[in-house]
Design a protein around this motif. Structure first.
Motif, mmCIF file in Angstrom:
data_model
loop_
_atom_site.group_PDB
_atom_site.id
_atom_site.type_symbol
_atom_site.label_atom_id
_atom_site.label_comp_id
_atom_site.label_asym_id
_atom_site.label_seq_id
_atom_site.Cartn_x
_atom_site.Cartn_y
_atom_site.Cartn_z
ATOM 1 N N LEU A 161 0.743 -1.121 -0.017
ATOM 2 C CA LEU A 161 -0.026 -0.057 -0.086
ATOM 3 C C LEU A 161 1.093 1.356 -0.001
ATOM 4 O O LEU A 161 1.616 1.488 0.699
ATOM 5 N N ALA A 162 0.776 2.073 -1.135
ATOM 6 C CA ALA A 162 1.493 3.278 -1.090
ATOM 7 C C ALA A 162 0.698 4.487 -0.435
ATOM 8 O O ALA A 162 0.155 4.475 0.357
ATOM 9 N N GLN A 163 0.760 5.623 -1.330
ATOM 10 C CA GLN A 163 0.091 6.855 -0.599
ATOM 11 C C GLN A 163 -1.359 6.568 -0.508
ATOM 12 O O GLN A 163 -2.004 5.744 -1.310
ATOM 13 N N GLY A 164 -1.811 7.340 0.406
ATOM 14 C CA GLY A 164 -3.558 7.312 0.246
ATOM 15 C C GLY A 164 -3.823 6.639 1.628
ATOM 16 O O GLY A 164 -5.195 7.186 2.197
ATOM 17 N N ASP A 165 -3.145 6.228 2.462
ATOM 18 C CA ASP A 165 -3.566 5.962 3.752
ATOM 19 C C ASP A 165 -2.906 6.429 4.850
ATOM 20 O O ASP A 165 -2.004 7.309 4.712
ATOM 21 N N ASP A 166 -3.061 6.107 6.176
ATOM 22 C CA ASP A 166 -2.108 6.737 7.109
ATOM 23 C C ASP A 166 -0.622 6.317 7.332
ATOM 24 O O ASP A 166 0.287 7.126 7.638
ATOM 25 N N CYS A 167 -0.407 5.181 6.770
ATOM 26 C CA CYS A 167 0.918 4.557 6.444
ATOM 27 C C CYS A 167 1.058 3.704 5.169
ATOM 28 O O CYS A 167 0.025 3.294 4.760
ATOM 29 N N ALA A 168 2.309 3.670 4.878
ATOM 30 C CA ALA A 168 2.443 2.902 3.476
ATOM 31 C C ALA A 168 2.646 1.516 4.121
ATOM 32 O O ALA A 168 3.275 1.267 5.388
ATOM 33 N N LEU A 169 2.531 0.447 3.515
ATOM 34 C CA LEU A 169 2.748 -0.884 3.936
ATOM 35 C C LEU A 169 3.707 -1.497 2.988
ATOM 36 O O LEU A 169 3.315 -1.592 1.805
ATOM 37 N N VAL A 170 4.649 -2.096 3.338
ATOM 38 C CA VAL A 170 5.815 -2.814 2.598
ATOM 39 C C VAL A 170 6.084 -4.149 2.972
ATOM 40 O O VAL A 170 5.939 -4.537 4.198
ATOM 41 N N SER A 171 6.618 -5.055 2.042
ATOM 42 C CA SER A 171 6.986 -6.491 2.532
ATOM 43 C C SER A 171 8.681 -6.597 2.406
ATOM 44 O O SER A 171 9.171 -6.698 1.396
ATOM 45 N N PRO A 172 9.156 -6.517 3.553
ATOM 46 C CA PRO A 172 10.814 -6.868 3.337
ATOM 47 C C PRO A 172 11.261 -7.991 2.723
ATOM 48 O O PRO A 172 10.473 -8.800 3.296
ATOM 49 N N PRO A 173 12.302 -8.220 2.029
ATOM 50 C CA PRO A 173 12.598 -9.569 1.755
ATOM 51 C C PRO A 173 13.332 -10.287 2.778
ATOM 52 O O PRO A 173 13.967 -9.520 3.730
ATOM 53 N N SER A 174 13.248 -11.499 2.743
ATOM 54 C CA SER A 174 13.971 -12.371 4.120
ATOM 55 C C SER A 174 15.283 -12.317 3.592
ATOM 56 O O SER A 174 16.007 -12.343 2.690
ATOM 57 N N GLY A 175 16.260 -12.374 4.436
ATOM 58 C CA GLY A 175 17.732 -12.502 4.500
ATOM 59 C C GLY A 175 18.243 -11.169 4.253
ATOM 60 O O GLY A 175 19.369 -11.141 3.823
ATOM 61 N N CYS A 176 17.665 -10.088 4.246
ATOM 62 C CA CYS A 176 18.149 -8.957 4.065
ATOM 63 C C CYS A 176 17.972 -7.970 5.210
ATOM 64 O O CYS A 176 16.961 -8.145 5.852
ATOM 65 N N HIS A 177 19.091 -6.951 5.493
ATOM 66 C CA HIS A 177 18.668 -6.012 6.290
ATOM 67 C C HIS A 177 18.088 -4.823 5.469
ATOM 68 O O HIS A 177 18.330 -4.822 4.441
ATOM 69 N N ILE A 178 17.255 -4.103 5.943
ATOM 70 C CA ILE A 178 16.945 -2.656 5.471
ATOM 71 C C ILE A 178 17.937 -1.442 5.817
ATOM 72 O O ILE A 178 18.038 -1.288 7.079
ATOM 73 N N ALA A 179 18.413 -0.910 5.070
ATOM 74 C CA ALA A 179 19.285 0.228 5.133
ATOM 75 C C ALA A 179 18.408 1.428 4.909
ATOM 76 O O ALA A 179 17.757 1.590 4.046
#
Ligand code: ADP
Ligand code: MG
Length: 322
Positions: free
Chosen positions: A24-42
């Motif tokens: 879910l991108a713009q339009g709600d109170d927050c965006a929702l994203v799915s981080p990949p497994s095995g990775c850090h988020i920088a």
């Protein structure tokens, strides 16, 4: 004039293809994203303020490019693959032609790097752009600043010094007699290319990395203090463009520009000796130069033709102090 909702809808939403990992991108109170497994988020945030990081006379395209490029450069320096970006923008007024040009340049660079705008905030106020970028790096492979060892080669991508010369042109503190040289350097100041591919290619190879935002000497110092090491820089090896040489009229001045020029958004990185032969293959097609070596001395020594030189180098200043 468009209301805030329509403004966001018109300029900041639905301008890009949806990435698969954006639920879910713009339009709600927050965006929702799915981080990949095995990775850090920088994650990294950079702010650009009118009058400090760009002049009020700068074009909206140049401002947008610089804002996103400086953020992408931080992901590059970590070896991260760009994924998502949020934008806080404050503007003194709604100027639609300005916004249209700003967004055109912003999304052009964003699409080149497959980074999706997933949200933000839009307010009235002095022109300021704050971006938060997020990217992925496999666990254990982030390029940090703290692992440089004695004997590691010191490298930079691209050429150095043009951004400082471009700033001279913008502020008219130094100008070339050749108009086209001034134009090229001014463009390079605002339109640097973030070294995202170099960053990901250096995973598992570089012992330390940083992007050059405050000047090579200042940024290398961050690596050295984190790694508790020193460095010898061979000033003759500094990569300098023909335009900078023409602009400064002397090798020495061009080298001093290369050492102190900020907002270059090139990478400075170190590589253990036994891995140096792999660089040509890993960075195929990406210009890079070996400019020195890590030492145990705890200080930076500048060499010219094998002898130490003692240059008074001033640090990097933005348009005004802050
Ligand atoms: P809220 O009141 O919940 O903070 P806003 O009215 O500020 O929501 O924003 C509405 C939606 O538009 C949100 O999903 C927000 O992320 C998005 N948005 C607002 N400004 C920007 C912007 N400059 N760029 C991208 N998305 C934005
Ligand atoms: Mg809001």
């Amino acid at each position: 004039m468009l209301g805030e909702f329509n403004l966001i809808e018109t300029y900041f939403s639905n301008q890009q293809a949806n990435r698969d990992d954006v639920v879910l991108a713009q339009g709600d109170d927050c965006a929702l994203v799915s981080p990949p497994s095995g990775c850090h988020i920088a994650i990294s945030t950079d702010t650009l303020v009118c009058g400090t990081h760009f002049l009020a006379s700068a074009s909206p395209e140049d401002i947008a490019h610089k804002a996103l490029a400086s953020n992408l450069s931080d992901l590059a320096a970590m070896g991260a693959t760009p994924a998502w970006v949020s934008m806080g923008i404050s503007m003194p007024e709604v100027n639609e032609p300005w916004l249209a040009s700003f967004c055109q340049a912003f999304f052009e660079l964003a699409n080149q790097h497959n980074i999706q705008l997933i949200g933000g905030d839009t307010t009235k106020g002095p022109l300021t752009i704050t971006l938060t970028v997020q990217g992925f790096v496999p666990v254990g492979q982030a390029l940090t600043r703290g692992q440089a060892q004695e004997g590691d080669g010191i490298y930079v991508t691209g050429t150095l010094g043009d951004a400082k010369a471009g700033l001279d042109v913008i502020l008219k503190t130094r100008l070339s007699t050749q108009h086209d040289i001034n134009q090229i350097l001014e463009k390079r100041h605002y339109r640097s290319t973030p070294q995202v591919l170099a960053g990901t290619q250096l995973r598992g190879l570089a012992s330390a990395a940083i992007d050059i935002s405050d000047g090579l000497i200042a940024d290398l110092r961050h690596i050295l203090s984190r790694s508790q090491r020193g460095a010898i820089i061979d000033t003759e090896q500094l990569p300098i463009s023909n335009e900078l040489l023409c602009f400064t009229g002397s090798d020495m001045l061009a080298r001093q520009y290369a050492l102190t020029s900020g907002e270059e958004y090139q990478l400075c990185f170190t590589v253990p000796q036994h891995d140096e032969p792999k660089l040509d293959q890993q960075l195929a097609g990406i210009p890079y130069s070996r400019i020195g070596q890590i030492t145990n001395s705890g200080r930076i020594v500048l060499h010219e033709q094998g002898c130490e030189v003692d240059w008074e180098l001033t640090g990097y200043d933005h348009f005004k102090d802050h």
